[in-house]
Write a protein that holds these residues in place. Structure first.
Motif, PDB file in Angstrom:
ATOM      1  N   ILE A 199      39.757  37.968  52.092  1.00 24.23           N
ATOM      2  CA  ILE A 199      41.182  38.181  51.882  1.00 24.23           C
ATOM      3  C   ILE A 199      41.603  37.706  50.492  1.00 24.23           C
ATOM      4  O   ILE A 199      41.064  36.729  49.966  1.00 24.23           O
ATOM      5  N   ILE A 212      45.444  37.260  48.561  1.00 25.96           N
ATOM      6  CA  ILE A 212      46.892  37.347  48.734  1.00 25.96           C
ATOM      7  C   ILE A 212      47.581  36.823  47.475  1.00 25.96           C
ATOM      8  O   ILE A 212      47.204  35.786  46.938  1.00 25.96           O
ATOM      9  N   VAL A 260      54.989  39.150  48.788  1.00 24.69           N
ATOM     10  CA  VAL A 260      53.612  38.921  49.228  1.00 24.69           C
ATOM     11  C   VAL A 260      52.842  40.237  49.192  1.00 24.69           C
ATOM     12  O   VAL A 260      53.294  41.251  49.731  1.00 24.69           O
ATOM     13  N   THR A 271      48.831  41.678  49.925  1.00 23.76           N
ATOM     14  CA  THR A 271      47.580  41.263  50.555  1.00 23.76           C
ATOM     15  C   THR A 271      46.534  42.358  50.465  1.00 23.76           C
ATOM     16  O   THR A 271      46.830  43.539  50.649  1.00 23.76           O
ATOM     17  N   HIS A 272      45.308  41.939  50.202  1.00 25.75           N
ATOM     18  CA  HIS A 272      44.140  42.821  50.291  1.00 25.75           C
ATOM     19  C   HIS A 272      43.189  42.153  51.275  1.00 25.75           C
ATOM     20  O   HIS A 272      42.721  41.041  51.041  1.00 25.75           O
ATOM     21  N   TYR A 273      42.916  42.862  52.385  1.00 27.30           N
ATOM     22  CA  TYR A 273      42.100  42.275  53.464  1.00 27.30           C
ATOM     23  C   TYR A 273      40.950  43.204  53.787  1.00 27.30           C
ATOM     24  O   TYR A 273      41.123  44.406  53.948  1.00 27.30           O
TER      25      TYR A 273
END
Length: 190
Positions: free
Chosen positions: A160, A162, A182, A184-186
């Motif tokens: 992850i 963020i 925010v 996010t790259h998950y």
């Protein structure tokens, strides 16, 4: 032509310049040696390789604080830290570690401010491994187990990434709240 005015004018001008010179010398002079230290922001003691541990009533460590150099200031009872390192222990045996270039401890010792390149590492007791947070400012309130930042923060974990504009972390409950834009790259764990 009036000879009296011609005679007194240069003398008056020289007297004014002399008075101005004396005033400038007095205004730029350092304060007297008799001035009490409480009026100056001067370190009353300096400690190198500082280490402190706060324990609970049973003697179990709650947190530790260390620094390469510590300077205490008498006028406002604050402490400046060089290369501070703070570790908070949770009841499950985990840790949250904070390091930065500079730090500041409030007069009552109830707030620690970390500045410069702040790195917070929260270990996890699961397959995701530790989380690393980086920011330029972090406020720690040890008695409340809170860590707060209102500056851009990057959170990196095993799968992850963020980006956030602010964070709040409770070091006991391990709850992390990210806010303000925010992103996010998950990647799921396989």
């Amino acid at each position: 032509m009036n000879y009296r005015a011609a005679f007194w004018f240069p003398i008056g001008l020289l007297a004014a310049l002399a008075g101005l010179s004396l005033w400038l010398q007095y205004a730029l002079q350092a304060p007297n040696a008799g001035t009490p230290l409480t009026r100056k922001h001067i370190a009353d003691y300096i400690v190198e390789n500082f280490n402190a541990t706060r324990t609970d009533l049973a003697g179990k460590p709650e947190n530790t604080l260390s620094a390469r150099k510590t300077e205490h200031f008498l006028d406002d009872d604050t402490t400046q830290l060089e290369a501070p390192d703070f570790t908070a222990f949770d009841k499950q045996g985990g840790t949250v570690n904070v390091r930065s270039a500079h730090g500041f401890v409030s007069s009552k010792g109830d707030i620690i401010i970390f500045t410069g390149k702040v790195i917070l590492v929260r270990d996890l007791h699961d397959a995701q491994g530790p989380l690393t947070l980086t920011t330029e400012y972090l406020k720690v309130i040890p008695k409340q187990h809170l860590m707060l930042s209102n500056r851009p923060t990057v959170v990196q974990g095993k799968n992850i990434l963020i980006h956030a504009g602010a964070l709040q972390l409770n070091s006991q409950t391990r709850e992390l709240l990210l806010s303000h834009h925010v992103k996010t790259h998950y990647e799921p764990i396989h």
